[in-house]
Design an enzyme around this catalytic site. Structure first.
Site, PDB file in Angstrom:
ATOM      1  N   CYS A   4       0.867  -1.180   0.000  1.00 34.69           N
ATOM      2  CA  CYS A   4       0.000   0.000   0.000  1.00 34.69           C
ATOM      3  C   CYS A   4       0.904   1.230   0.000  1.00 34.69           C
ATOM      4  CB  CYS A   4      -0.888  -0.017   1.243  1.00 34.69           C
ATOM      5  SG  CYS A   4      -1.682   1.549   1.604  1.00 34.69           S
ATOM      6  N   ASP A  30       0.176  16.493  -0.400  1.00 27.81           N
ATOM      7  CA  ASP A  30      -0.249  15.718  -1.566  1.00 27.81           C
ATOM      8  C   ASP A  30       0.730  15.967  -2.712  1.00 27.81           C
ATOM      9  OD1 ASP A  30      -3.282  14.460  -2.505  1.00 27.81           O
ATOM     10  OD2 ASP A  30      -1.837  14.980  -4.070  1.00 27.81           O
ATOM     11  N   HIS A  46      -3.141   0.497   8.614  1.00 31.19           N
ATOM     12  CA  HIS A  46      -3.843   0.366   7.337  1.00 31.19           C
ATOM     13  C   HIS A  46      -5.332   0.109   7.555  1.00 31.19           C
ATOM     14  CE1 HIS A  46      -4.335  -0.423   3.057  1.00 31.19           C
ATOM     15  NE2 HIS A  46      -5.173  -1.377   3.429  1.00 31.19           N
ATOM     16  N   ASN A  87     -12.805  10.797   0.107  1.00 27.34           N
ATOM     17  CA  ASN A  87     -13.417  10.040  -0.974  1.00 27.34           C
ATOM     18  C   ASN A  87     -13.570   8.594  -0.537  1.00 27.34           C
ATOM     19  OD1 ASN A  87     -13.558  12.201  -2.873  1.00 27.34           O
ATOM     20  ND2 ASN A  87     -11.363  12.023  -3.197  1.00 27.34           N
ATOM     21  N   HIS A 100      -7.895   8.318   3.963  1.00 27.21           N
ATOM     22  CA  HIS A 100      -7.178   9.597   4.031  1.00 27.21           C
ATOM     23  C   HIS A 100      -8.164  10.740   3.965  1.00 27.21           C
ATOM     24  CE1 HIS A 100      -7.281   8.186  -0.146  1.00 27.21           C
ATOM     25  NE2 HIS A 100      -7.428   9.448  -0.511  1.00 27.21           N
ATOM     26  N   HIS A 102      -8.410  14.617   2.930  1.00 24.85           N
ATOM     27  CA  HIS A 102      -7.775  15.728   2.231  1.00 24.85           C
ATOM     28  C   HIS A 102      -8.035  17.011   3.026  1.00 24.85           C
ATOM     29  CE1 HIS A 102      -7.277  13.677  -1.804  1.00 24.85           C
ATOM     30  NE2 HIS A 102      -8.224  12.917  -1.288  1.00 24.85           N
TER      31      HIS A 102
END
Ligand code: 5GP
Ligand code: ZN
Length: 114
Positions: A4, A30, A46, A87, A100, A102
């Site tokens: 990952c 990012d 994870h 997302n 994650h 943003h």
């Protein structure tokens, strides 16, 4: 280890510009910023998607939000405001299967999103 990209960033195997870190999360820039400031806040452990989260993960999710606020303040985004985006899955365009958040700031954002 699971293959990952964000786990590899946590492990230091892939370089990333870290702006914040605590025991459970990191925030880094990012690689393709969509705004003057674009950070990603991730759990070190994870978790593929918000869809995989259970009640046992409430602490880490809360810490991600709190650390998004702390990172946004440290980046000088608090006065102008900022946007948090997570997302989830295909329709949302989630490209990296490691949860994650943003943190976007430094310009105005339109609503609704595209
Ligand atoms: P998603 O579409 O899954 O919500 O967002 C994934 C984000 O991860 C994208 O904004 C993309 O630019 C960022 N990203 C993908 N690979 C890397 C990488 O290796 N390093 C960094 N810093 N960001 C990455
Ligand atoms: Zn991962």
């Amino acid at each position: 280890m699971i293959d990952c990209i964000f786990c590899r960033i946590v492990a230091g195997e892939i370089p990333a510009t870290r702006v914040f870190e605590d025991a459970d999360t990191i925030a880094f820039r990012d690689i393709h910023p969509a705004a003057p400031t674009h950070l990603l806040v991730i759990p070190k452990r994870h978790i593929a998607s918000l869809e995989d989260v259970t009640g046992a993960d409430c602490g880490i999710l809360g810490r991600m939000l709190w650390n998004a606020q702390r990172a946004a303040r440290a980046e000088g985004l608090a006065d102008g405001g900022y946007r948090l985006v997570m997302n989830v899955g295909e329709n949302a365009g989630q490209a990296v299967p490691h949860v994650h958040l943003h943190v976007l700031g430094g310009r105005p954002f339109s609503w609704p999103p595209g």
